[in-house]
Design a protein around this motif. Structure first.
Motif, PDB file in Angstrom:
ATOM      1  N   SER A  35       0.453   8.829  -2.846  1.00 38.29           N
ATOM      2  CA  SER A  35      -0.587   7.357  -4.094  1.00 38.29           C
ATOM      3  C   SER A  35       0.006   6.673  -4.597  1.00 38.29           C
ATOM      4  O   SER A  35       1.157   6.784  -5.039  1.00 38.29           O
ATOM      5  CB  SER A  35      -2.521   8.475  -3.683  1.00 38.29           C
ATOM      6  N   VAL A  36      -0.832   5.893  -4.385  1.00 38.05           N
ATOM      7  CA  VAL A  36       0.313   4.132  -5.228  1.00 38.05           C
ATOM      8  C   VAL A  36       0.097   4.635  -6.550  1.00 38.05           C
ATOM      9  O   VAL A  36       0.701   4.811  -7.619  1.00 38.05           O
ATOM     10  CB  VAL A  36      -0.686   3.130  -5.245  1.00 38.05           C
ATOM     11  N   ARG A  67      -7.041   2.658   6.939  1.00 39.43           N
ATOM     12  CA  ARG A  67      -8.327   2.420   5.355  1.00 39.43           C
ATOM     13  C   ARG A  67      -8.851   4.011   4.510  1.00 39.43           C
ATOM     14  O   ARG A  67      -9.486   4.414   5.297  1.00 39.43           O
ATOM     15  CB  ARG A  67      -9.596   1.873   5.763  1.00 39.43           C
ATOM     16  N   GLN A  68      -9.286   3.683   3.027  1.00 40.56           N
ATOM     17  CA  GLN A  68      -9.511   5.155   2.577  1.00 40.56           C
ATOM     18  C   GLN A  68      -9.059   6.044   2.390  1.00 40.56           C
ATOM     19  O   GLN A  68      -9.012   7.147   2.010  1.00 40.56           O
ATOM     20  CB  GLN A  68     -10.887   5.862   3.085  1.00 40.56           C
ATOM     21  N   ARG A  69      -7.626   6.193   3.575  1.00 40.59           N
ATOM     22  CA  ARG A  69      -6.749   7.406   3.581  1.00 40.59           C
ATOM     23  C   ARG A  69      -4.916   7.283   2.740  1.00 40.59           C
ATOM     24  O   ARG A  69      -4.598   7.844   2.755  1.00 40.59           O
ATOM     25  CB  ARG A  69      -6.955   7.416   5.148  1.00 40.59           C
TER      26      ARG A  69
END
Length: 476
Positions: A35-36, A67-69
């Motif tokens: 994740s970022v 999206r959202q993942r």
């Protein structure tokens, strides 16, 4: 590590790092990028830098945003074996585990381990590798054996004509005597030399199997064997490996339901667990083979590290339903690529034909040199020195692993340790790459690649305290 004094921006450095891992398949298709927020924490940069780096990867077509993942590595060229239908689990039938599926992701991940053999992550010892450090292999007798040949007319005689189809006769005589030492009756006429043990396994598969045939393979098992069989179109039937041998109940179910053609086994110093076969299990496996009419290929790659009294299927069976495979890359010289197989006379002609169609012959120069090393006792003495050195490395590695909160899933033996880290080793592997270390996560040794807290370590390269210090920091 990323550096602010580089001529490249932090964004470009981070994007290049991920791009290289994607191109070399250290990050295989479908893998999720951190994740970022997590990537920013790991790399010591701002989330803005990570977002910009991921944008560069998107622009290069290497990743896709879901999206959202999060961000995932793209599969640039899907093949039938990696399609949704190929990846879908099959339901269990007649009590047979549902793990008997084709897994498209395995070849990519197995190849990453192979690539690591040729493209080192750093100059640090690599615990995930499957070979001894180069300095362990250094010797004077190997150059001597080659000089004996290159300084005589033998070099010209060997070089200006094809070698013997089955392999150099001097080496096959030496191997026959060597096999007698572990009670495997193989005349020189039953021995076929190959370009490494993997080539020998491939010859057996191409001779005895056809696309779609079911093949029983021990699990956990050698990642490259899963990948190799899948590339040939075989249906893999994973057999759980226990301390005393394969799970006989699962094998019996497979035999009743799928009628497998072949069983691939590492009886002695199994990779990755270090287990060795018990006599009782060996007899039962051979009974199943006779009852259900399948062959057994026994991969004895680690024979040079094992006690001579270890139970081997080929010794008990006398090469009737069994085929013996081994090689010398692990113990002698990785680049000499000399392996061999021994089989029953009735099978030998078919195996030889497969070799001829693929490679014609094998390099007689190295084979003749190896024969001299065996006959003079040089290889035996070298193996003894390596075993003593490995015993010391194993003791040090076990102590370090236990001190850093790891647990051994199996009794440490041979070259490899099967270690429970307590964390997801797929994620741990990617984080350790940032520190210059290549790991072998536990999922790599299973056909369906389930999440795992296990990893395989090489005792010869994991005895470095610096590695375990970094390991503890990254694991958290």
């Amino acid at each position: 590590m990323l550096t602010r004094t580089s001529t490249q921006s932090l964004t470009s450095q981070l994007a290049d790092r991920f791009a290289e891992r994607i191109r070399t398949r250290l990050l295989p298709p479908g893998a999720r990028l951190p994740s970022v927020r997590e990537c920013a924490r790991q790399q010591g940069v701002s989330p803005h830098t990570v977002v910009a780096a991921y944008d560069q990867l998107l622009a290069q077509g290497l990743v896709e945003a879901r999206r959202q993942r999060g961000f995932f590595v793209r599969d640039a060229a899907p093949t039938p074996s990696t399609s949704a239908s190929a990846m879908a689990p099959r339901p269990a039938r007649d009590g047979v585990p549902a793990s008997t599926v084709r897994v498209g992701g395995v070849p990519a991940d197995a190849s990453s381990l192979i690539r690591g053999m040729f493209h080192r992550q750093s100059d640090k010892p690599q615990p995930g590798m499957g070979v001894f450090p180069p300095d362990w292999m250094d010797s004077t007798f190997m150059p001597t054996s080659l000089r004996r040949l290159t300084g005589t007319r033998a070099l010209q005689e060997i070089s200006l004509q094809y070698g013997e189809p089955a392999g150099d006769s001097a080496l096959r005589r030496s191997l026959s005597q060597k096999l007698m030492g572990i009670n495997i009756p193989a005349a020189p006429e039953q021995i076929l030399t190959t370009i490494g043990a993997t080539h020998a396994l491939d010859i057996v598969s191409r001779t005895l199997l056809r696309a779609g045939d079911p093949v029983m393979v021990e699990e956990p098992g050698w990642a490259i064997e899963f990948a190799r069989l899948e590339a040939l179109g075989m249906r893999i039937l994973p057999v759980p490996r226990r301390a005393d041998g394969p799970d006989l109940a699962v094998m019996a179910q497979y035999c009743e339901t799928h009628q497998p053609k072949l069983f691939v086994s590492v009886s002695v110093l199994h990779n990755p667990t270090g287990y060795s076969l018990s006599p009782g299990s060996a007899h039962r496996v051979l009974q199943l083979a006779n009852q259900h009419d399948f062959h057994i290929v026994e991969d004895d790659t680690y024979s040079h590290l094992a006690p001579e009294h270890a139970t081997r299927l080929c010794a008990l069976d006398g090469l009737q339903r069994t085929i013996y495979v081994s090689g010398f890359a692990k113990i002698l010289a990785p680049n000499w690529r000399i392996g061999f197989l021994a089989a029953a006379p009735a099978l030998f002609g078919r195996l030889l034909e497969t070799k001829l169609l693929a490679t014609l012959t094998t390099p007689a120069l190295f084979e003749r040199a190896l024969a001299w090393c065996i006959d003079q006792g040089q290889l035996r003495r070298h193996a003894e020195r390596v075993r003593v050195r490995l015993d010391g490395a194993r003791a040090r590695t076990v102590k370090l692993a236990l001190a850093h909160g790891c647990r051994f899933e199996s009794e440490p033996a041979g070259l490899f340790g099967w270690v429970d880290t307590g964390v997801d080793t797929d994620a741990l592997t990617q984080r350790m790459l940032d520190e210059g270390y290549l790991l072998a996560p536990g999922s790599l040794f299973h056909a369906r690649r389930p999440p795992s807290t296990l990893m395989r370590i090489n005792f010869a390269t994991a005895q470095d305290a610096a590695f375990w210090k970094v390991f503890a920091k990254v694991r958290g």
